[in-house]
Design a protein around this motif. Structure first.
Motif, PDB file in Angstrom:
ATOM      1  N   ALA A  21       0.923  -0.742  -0.112  1.00 46.66           N
ATOM      2  CA  ALA A  21       0.091   0.098  -0.074  1.00 46.66           C
ATOM      3  C   ALA A  21       0.734   1.259  -0.123  1.00 46.66           C
ATOM      4  O   ALA A  21       0.371   2.207  -0.108  1.00 46.66           O
ATOM      5  CB  ALA A  21      -1.267  -0.284   1.335  1.00 46.66           C
ATOM      6  N   ILE A  41       2.923   2.463  -2.276  1.00 46.09           N
ATOM      7  CA  ILE A  41       3.343   2.685  -3.073  1.00 46.09           C
ATOM      8  C   ILE A  41       1.496   4.153  -3.977  1.00 46.09           C
ATOM      9  O   ILE A  41       2.263   5.097  -4.103  1.00 46.09           O
ATOM     10  CB  ILE A  41       2.776   1.604  -4.420  1.00 46.09           C
ATOM     11  CG1 ILE A  41       1.943   1.476  -4.904  1.00 46.09           C
ATOM     12  CG2 ILE A  41       3.788   0.846  -4.791  1.00 46.09           C
ATOM     13  CD1 ILE A  41       1.728   0.342  -6.381  1.00 46.09           C
ATOM     14  N   GLU A  42       0.867   3.739  -2.769  1.00 46.59           N
ATOM     15  CA  GLU A  42       0.201   4.546  -3.222  1.00 46.59           C
ATOM     16  C   GLU A  42       0.174   6.080  -2.091  1.00 46.59           C
ATOM     17  O   GLU A  42      -0.517   7.335  -3.241  1.00 46.59           O
ATOM     18  CB  GLU A  42      -1.359   4.490  -2.405  1.00 46.59           C
ATOM     19  CG  GLU A  42      -2.103   3.008  -2.960  1.00 46.59           C
ATOM     20  CD  GLU A  42      -3.409   2.185  -2.260  1.00 46.59           C
ATOM     21  OE1 GLU A  42      -3.100   3.045  -0.874  1.00 46.59           O
ATOM     22  OE2 GLU A  42      -3.374   1.454  -2.685  1.00 46.59           O
ATOM     23  N   ASN A  43       1.238   6.192  -1.607  1.00 50.93           N
ATOM     24  CA  ASN A  43       1.636   7.179  -1.163  1.00 50.93           C
ATOM     25  C   ASN A  43       2.834   8.034  -2.349  1.00 50.93           C
ATOM     26  O   ASN A  43       3.400   9.191  -1.946  1.00 50.93           O
ATOM     27  CB  ASN A  43       1.944   7.429  -0.093  1.00 50.93           C
ATOM     28  CG  ASN A  43       0.900   6.723   1.019  1.00 50.93           C
ATOM     29  OD1 ASN A  43      -0.324   7.472   0.683  1.00 50.93           O
ATOM     30  ND2 ASN A  43       0.969   6.206   1.526  1.00 50.93           N
ATOM     31  N   TRP A  44       3.781   7.292  -3.175  1.00 56.48           N
ATOM     32  CA  TRP A  44       4.510   7.422  -4.495  1.00 56.48           C
ATOM     33  C   TRP A  44       3.844   8.982  -5.642  1.00 56.48           C
ATOM     34  O   TRP A  44       3.036   8.498  -5.209  1.00 56.48           O
ATOM     35  CB  TRP A  44       4.902   6.655  -4.118  1.00 56.48           C
ATOM     36  CG  TRP A  44       5.681   5.761  -4.168  1.00 56.48           C
ATOM     37  CD1 TRP A  44       5.946   5.308  -3.159  1.00 56.48           C
ATOM     38  CD2 TRP A  44       6.457   4.166  -4.702  1.00 56.48           C
ATOM     39  NE1 TRP A  44       6.604   4.309  -2.461  1.00 56.48           N
ATOM     40  CE2 TRP A  44       6.472   3.481  -4.074  1.00 56.48           C
ATOM     41  CE3 TRP A  44       6.583   3.677  -5.782  1.00 56.48           C
ATOM     42  CZ2 TRP A  44       7.394   2.650  -3.601  1.00 56.48           C
ATOM     43  CZ3 TRP A  44       6.687   2.732  -6.518  1.00 56.48           C
ATOM     44  CH2 TRP A  44       8.283   1.798  -5.536  1.00 56.48           C
ATOM     45  N   THR A  54       0.703   6.749 -12.221  1.00 56.07           N
ATOM     46  CA  THR A  54       0.511   5.826 -11.680  1.00 56.07           C
ATOM     47  C   THR A  54       1.794   4.590 -11.445  1.00 56.07           C
ATOM     48  O   THR A  54       2.811   4.660 -11.787  1.00 56.07           O
ATOM     49  CB  THR A  54       0.142   5.103 -13.309  1.00 56.07           C
ATOM     50  OG1 THR A  54      -0.235   6.077 -14.106  1.00 56.07           O
ATOM     51  CG2 THR A  54      -0.094   4.110 -13.193  1.00 56.07           C
ATOM     52  N   ARG A  89      -0.138  -4.549  -5.964  1.00 56.47           N
ATOM     53  CA  ARG A  89      -1.174  -3.552  -5.904  1.00 56.47           C
ATOM     54  C   ARG A  89      -1.226  -2.864  -7.310  1.00 56.47           C
ATOM     55  O   ARG A  89      -0.100  -2.262  -7.556  1.00 56.47           O
ATOM     56  CB  ARG A  89       0.043  -2.998  -4.652  1.00 56.47           C
ATOM     57  CG  ARG A  89      -1.094  -2.071  -4.281  1.00 56.47           C
ATOM     58  CD  ARG A  89      -1.718  -2.505  -2.938  1.00 56.47           C
ATOM     59  NE  ARG A  89      -3.006  -0.892  -1.962  1.00 56.47           N
ATOM     60  CZ  ARG A  89      -3.413  -2.157  -1.072  1.00 56.47           C
ATOM     61  NH1 ARG A  89      -2.980  -3.083  -0.439  1.00 56.47           N
ATOM     62  NH2 ARG A  89      -3.927  -0.965  -0.216  1.00 56.47           N
ATOM     63  N   GLY A  90      -2.522  -1.740  -7.649  1.00 55.91           N
ATOM     64  CA  GLY A  90      -2.190  -1.029  -8.475  1.00 55.91           C
ATOM     65  C   GLY A  90      -2.189  -1.260  -9.780  1.00 55.91           C
ATOM     66  O   GLY A  90      -2.526  -2.847  -9.308  1.00 55.91           O
ATOM     67  N   THR A 101       6.408   2.512 -12.363  1.00 58.63           N
ATOM     68  CA  THR A 101       5.798   3.316 -12.576  1.00 58.63           C
ATOM     69  C   THR A 101       6.179   4.861 -13.650  1.00 58.63           C
ATOM     70  O   THR A 101       6.517   3.996 -14.486  1.00 58.63           O
ATOM     71  CB  THR A 101       6.560   4.749 -11.758  1.00 58.63           C
ATOM     72  OG1 THR A 101       8.033   5.206 -11.466  1.00 58.63           O
ATOM     73  CG2 THR A 101       6.556   4.170  -9.376  1.00 58.63           C
TER      74      THR A 101
END
Length: 269
Positions: free
Chosen positions: A5, A7-10, A14, A30-31, A246
């Motif tokens: 999770a 990665i959602e704050n990176w 995308t 994730r993603g 990303t």
């Protein structure tokens, strides 16, 4: 896996990530894992794997001449051919310095294409991508940096390098072993490293500092990152691999968020 999770704050438009064991068990994703991202230099491990297939098929030998005078296929794979970063000019004697070289991988691709009479992108497809079911992955251009893939596909590759089916495990073990030990050089984005350890197409973590993997990553960790904000690492001691893709170019943001992500994954495993 809760760690994914992060990665959602990176700070990227995308991002997608996954963690996979050697037996192919995906521990978490994730993603948008089916989204196709430019790989940049994460193309190199794929190209290297195809080169090792060509070696096992007898199309090439690791010690045969390739590239500059005195250089071999092994030198090209290990970034010790003496070729410059992005130019087809020689800046040092083969085997003396770790000069990370896109040009070297382009020479390698041409060498294999001539040896097999198959364009390198097509050889990669036949030798690696198709057998592993990596249907969303393609290379149209430089074997150093022009691959496109998905997290779903790279999970298949990450499982393969942990438990080889396409290659003899001894060949893969050699690829993850330091080539030309004690060689100094610059790790792109992370400065001068002494030694700057590398296998055959895969960077080896060893005790490099700073580094893009985690502080808890084992020294035997190997993999690659790309300037398109992508990475793939395998930690043999932890028995897992991670992929993150990303669509934001590598920069200080990545150096800040990647190591804590890796440490969180390893702590959860």
């Amino acid at each position: 896996m809760q760690s994914l999770a992060l990665i959602e704050n990176w700070p990227v438009p995308t991002a997608a990530a996954a963690v996979v064991r050697a037996d192919g068990t995906v521990l978490g994703t994730r993603g948008p894992t089916a989204h196709r991202f430019p790989l940049a230099s994460v193309t190199k491990p794929l190209a290297a794997y195809a080169a090792l297939v060509a070696y096992e098929e007898g199309a090439i030998e690791l010690e045969e001449p390739a590239g500059p005078e005195g250089s071999t296929v092994r030198h090209l794979l290990a970034h010790t051919s003496g070729l410059a970063f992005d130019e087809h000019r020689t800046t040092s004697e083969p085997g003396t310095r770790r000069l990370y070289s896109n040009a070297g991988f382009e020479v390698l691709g041409d060498h294999i294409a001539k040896a097999t009479d198959i364009p390198f992108g097509e050889y990669l497809r036949q030798a690696v991508l198709e057998p592993l079911g990596m249907t969303a992955t393609a290379l149209d251009g430089s074997p150093a940096k022009d691959g496109v893939s998905t997290v779903d596909d790279l999970v298949r590759f990450a499982a393969e390098v942990q438990a080889p089916r396409l290659l003899d495990p001894r060949t893969v073990a050699e690829a993850m072993t330091v080539q030309y030990p004690g060689t100094k050089g610059v790790l792109p984005g992370y400065g001068h490293q002494n030694p700057n350890d590398w296998g055959l197409g895969f960077e080896i973590r060893d005790h490099k500092s700073p580094h893009w993997t985690g502080s808890s990553s084992s020294p035997r960790t190997f993999g690659h990152f790309g300037q398109s904000g992508t990475f793939l690492w395998v930690d043999p001691d932890a028995g897992v691999a991670a992929v993150a893709l990303t669509d934001r170019a590598f920069g200080p943001w990545a150096a800040e968020v990647w190591p804590p992500f890796t440490d969180a994954v390893l702590a959860e495993v």
